[in-house]
Design an enzyme around this catalytic site. Structure first.
Site, mmCIF file in Angstrom:
data_model
loop_
_atom_site.group_PDB
_atom_site.id
_atom_site.type_symbol
_atom_site.label_atom_id
_atom_site.label_comp_id
_atom_site.label_asym_id
_atom_site.label_seq_id
_atom_site.Cartn_x
_atom_site.Cartn_y
_atom_site.Cartn_z
ATOM 1 N N GLY B 80 -18.077 39.676 17.488
ATOM 2 C CA GLY B 80 -16.757 39.812 18.478
ATOM 3 C C GLY B 80 -16.687 38.836 19.337
ATOM 4 C CD1 TRP B 131 -23.282 43.239 17.806
ATOM 5 C CD2 TRP B 131 -23.887 41.240 17.353
ATOM 6 N NE1 TRP B 131 -22.306 41.997 17.874
ATOM 7 C CE2 TRP B 131 -23.148 41.256 17.802
ATOM 8 C CE3 TRP B 131 -24.215 39.792 16.212
ATOM 9 C CZ2 TRP B 131 -22.280 39.681 17.840
ATOM 10 C CZ3 TRP B 131 -24.141 39.410 17.287
ATOM 11 C CH2 TRP B 131 -23.337 38.442 17.733
ATOM 12 C CG ASP B 192 -20.504 41.266 25.643
ATOM 13 O OD1 ASP B 192 -20.567 42.394 24.340
ATOM 14 O OD2 ASP B 192 -21.562 40.619 25.902
ATOM 15 N NE ARG B 219 -25.066 44.951 25.669
ATOM 16 C CZ ARG B 219 -24.639 43.593 25.460
ATOM 17 N NH1 ARG B 219 -24.688 43.285 23.800
ATOM 18 N NH2 ARG B 219 -24.359 42.252 26.031
#
Lengths: 265, 436
Positions: B80, B131, B192, B219
């Site tokens: 990414g 990921w 992010d 996150r």
């Protein structure tokens, strides 16, 4: 199961050991103050020779303004640092993406919009030799600080302070030491369960223990469970030199500090 | 020993990572950093087939452990930070033939494309990496994958809109690759906040009836309870200090209050997030959800110029933060104050959203947590300790020194009736067992 009865066996972890859950590295993005400091060191050792300590010595170029002629994104500037600029004296380098990135982060951190003290501007004429004399003599900085292997360890080693701090920041530090104490320089006051109070510079800490260098330069490792209380000391042990030095002496002292670019011994 | 050839063209933002292998019968499956999926004979280490999923020179790399569902190997690319367009694809385990492909960034005409600008090709570099391995529910025949950040990471100007299906969980039918439902944690992300976490599947008594839920600590600082049969949003609460959103509305949308700016915006949690790829855990015995957490971390996001160039990072300006993304070398020293970030394992009751206990660590943690049927929680951290806590109270029961950073999840297994607990730390593997 009682945990005291656990036994350990440690195997070397070779290429053939399969570990589904092992994620050795993860997304690595963003710069810490330590990265910016490293970028500053790299800049001062590899770039300042041509671009000058304040980034404006190559005619027509100012690296610390936050804008570049030959590129705008971080990636482009990183590439320039790595490949150089063919047909000019700007050389290629062997810096990794990460290293070059820290240099860019450093240059960016000095841009006017960043709010950090800009590198450019007037550094008044001043005298490094007089500054050193003040450091060792009248101002007695050497009573606390170590430079190039000489002096005590109770305060931070200043051997490369000129590579990581700007003149303006150093001025401010001497006038108002409490204004900016960097995390790596913090002091901690701990009170043990026996009532002993220990103050020292924090060298490291983890969940179970704290390592300090106390005022007698003794390394103390304290178990957190043996402490009644501990707190970071917000104020600096360093005195202010606001009324103790003249403006000229202050400039000489800062000139000396800025000249300290050596690597820590 | 089998060591695949490695293309020097590979581009990886964050180190040469491999998160593991998968096995089906006697065949091992492995993704490579230069974008190949390889089947290997587990008995002799000889490659059986090898397919190139994508072009390494464009930043596509494979870092996750493949997921096996029935006769298929499921895989998706990382990348990414290089302007890739993410996907999840299934390959026939016997032949390596591609069975289907689901694009995490929809093309013009596909549902979800309306969350990308119509006037540009931003979607072609829209990110949405894979990921981390997803989870599979055989009863519902659905598998769940978290997707990564939209590209470019830190300047969202090229991509007005919610940017589906980035920073989301997608539920796919493993036979067809068809999307059953999706839920987006962070629409129009600028911080992010990849959803690169492990979906935890649990069956909970929820408001009077048993529900098949998914627990997700993200996150972005919130942890979620979703109905995993249909994607219905049930609950979303912060588990760390969060300032980019003032909570989540009833429909499951974050109430966004901050954006990146040219002067810099200070955002909690930091760029590495409130948690990340490290496995959380749910114990059906305690009914608690255990989250490895980064507490009180912040980043400053400064909007900088960005331009797509093949094979280059496509990110915008890197943010600054107080905690190193990874703890290595000189960074192993920690002198930060708690105001600059610390770590914790937190135990939440999904039914009440209540924090039951919190085990405080001085440094942040990249270690997964493991819960056991004996009501223990095993975990490590950046500080070189591996420890066991009481799963009901968080009390520390045992600590061992492993002399290196734990960035892996503990695992437990039994051989001949004896139970072992294993953990990788630094570059060593430690295995513990009860003395006999």
């Amino acid at each position: 199961m009682t945990m005291r009865r656990l036994t350990t066996c440690s195997l070397l972890y070779g290429a053939s050991v399969l570990l589904a859950a092992s994620a050795v590295l993860a997304q690595e993005h963003g710069y810490t103050p330590a990265d910016i400091e490293n970028g500053s060191r790299l800049y001062q050792s590899s770039c300042a020779g041509c671009h000058g300590p304040t980034g404006d010595m190559v005619p027509g170029i100012d690296l610390m303004r936050g804008q570049f002629r030959r590129g705008s994104t971080d990636t482009e500037i990183i590439r320039i640092i790595q490949t150089g600029i063919p047909g000019t004296t700007m050389p290629p380098s062997s810096f990794s993406d990460t290293q070059a990135g820290t240099i860019v982060a450093y240059l960016r951190s000095l841009a006017p919009a960043s709010g950090r003290a800009g590198a450019g501007g007037d550094v008044p004429r001043s005298d490094i030799v007089k500054g050193k004399a003040l450091f060792d003599g009248k101002a007695d900085c050497a009573a606390c600080h170590r430079v190039n292997g000489n002096g005590p360890r109770v305060a931070p080693d200043l051997s490369d302070i000129g590579a990581i701090r700007q003149a303006k920041e150093l001025h401010e530090k001497l006038l108002d030491p409490n204004a900016l104490v960097r995390p790596g320089n913090l002091f901690l006051e701990a009170v043990t369960k026996n009532g002993e109070t220990i103050t020292g510079r924090v060298l490291n800490q983890d969940t179970f223990s704290i390592q300090l260098l106390d005022s007698h330069e003794r390394l103390r490792s304290l178990s957190r469970s043996a402490l009644r209380d501990y707190r970071f000391v917000k104020s600096s042990p360093m005195p202010s030199y606001r009324d103790k030095l003249s403006a000229e002496e202050m400039n000489d002292l800062v000139a000396y500090l800025v000249s300290l670019k050596g690597l820590r011994p | 020993m089998y060591s695949p050839p490695f293309s020097p063209l590979a581009r990886v933002c964050c180190g040469r990572v491999n998160r593991g292998l998968a096995i089906l019968g006697d065949t091992l499956f492995m993704g490579t950093i230069d974008g190949h999926l390889i089947a290997i004979d587990a008995k002799n280490g000889k490659p059986i087939w090898d397919v190139a999923l994508s072009k390494p020179e464009l930043g596509y790399s494979l870092t996750m452990a493949p997921l096996i569902v029935k006769d298929k190997v499921i895989m998706g690319p990382a990348g990414g930070e290089y302007g890739i367009r993410g996907f999840i694809a299934a390959f026939d385990a016997k032949t390596g033939r591609e069975a289907w492909r689901f694009n995490t960034v929809p093309a013009p005409g596909d549902p979800g494309h309306e969350t990308w600008p119509a006037s540009s090709n931003a979607w072609e570099h829209g990110g949405g990496s894979i990921w981390v391995t997803g989870s599979y529910d055989p009863e519902l025949n659905l598998m769940y994958f978290g997707t990564g950040n939209p590209g470019p990471d830190w300047n969202a100007d090229p991509r007005p809109g919610d940017n589906l299906y980035t920073d989301s969980v997608v539920a796919l039918n493993p036979d067809t690759g068809r999307l059953a439902w999706h839920y987006q944690f962070t629409p129009h992300d600028e911080f992010d906040y990849d959803s690169t976490q492990v979906p935890v599947l649990a069956d909970l008594a929820w408001q009077g009836r048993t529900r098949k839920v998914m627990l997700w600590a993200n996150r972005n600082g919130f942890w979620y309870v979703l109905d995993r049969s249909n994607g219905q949003f049930l609950q979303g609460k912060p588990f760390v200090r969060v300032n980019w959103a003032e909570g989540i509305d009833e429909k499951g949308k974050p109430k966004r209050v901050l954006n990146a700016s040219p002067e810099g915006t200070l955002v909690y949690p930091n760029n590495q997030g409130a948690t990340n790829w490290y496995s959380p855990s749910y114990s059906p015995r305690t009914g608690l959800f255990y989250i490895p957490s980064w507490m009180d971390t912040y980043s400053t996001y400064t909007k900088g110029p960005v331009e797509y160039k093949e094979g280059n990072q496509y990110v915008g300006r890197f943010p600054t933060m107080t905690v190193p993304a990874l703890r290595t070398g000189p960074g192993a020293i920690n002198t930060r104050t708690p105001q600059e970030g610390w770590g914790a394992i937190q135990a939440f009751d999904p039914k009440t959203a209540e924090l039951k206990w919190q085990f405080k660590m001085t440094d942040v943690t990249d270690s997964g947590v493991l819960t056991t049927a004996s009501d223990l929680v095993f975990a490590g951290g950046r500080e070189g300790h591996f420890f066991a806590l009481d799963a009901r109270t968080g009390a520390q029961l045992w600590t061992g020194s492993v002399g290196g950073q734990v960035s892996a999840g503990p695992m437990s297994y039994a051989v001949a009736g004896r139970q072992y607990v294993a953990i990788a730390a630094g570059s060593a593997l430690f295995v513990y067992a009860l003395r006999q």
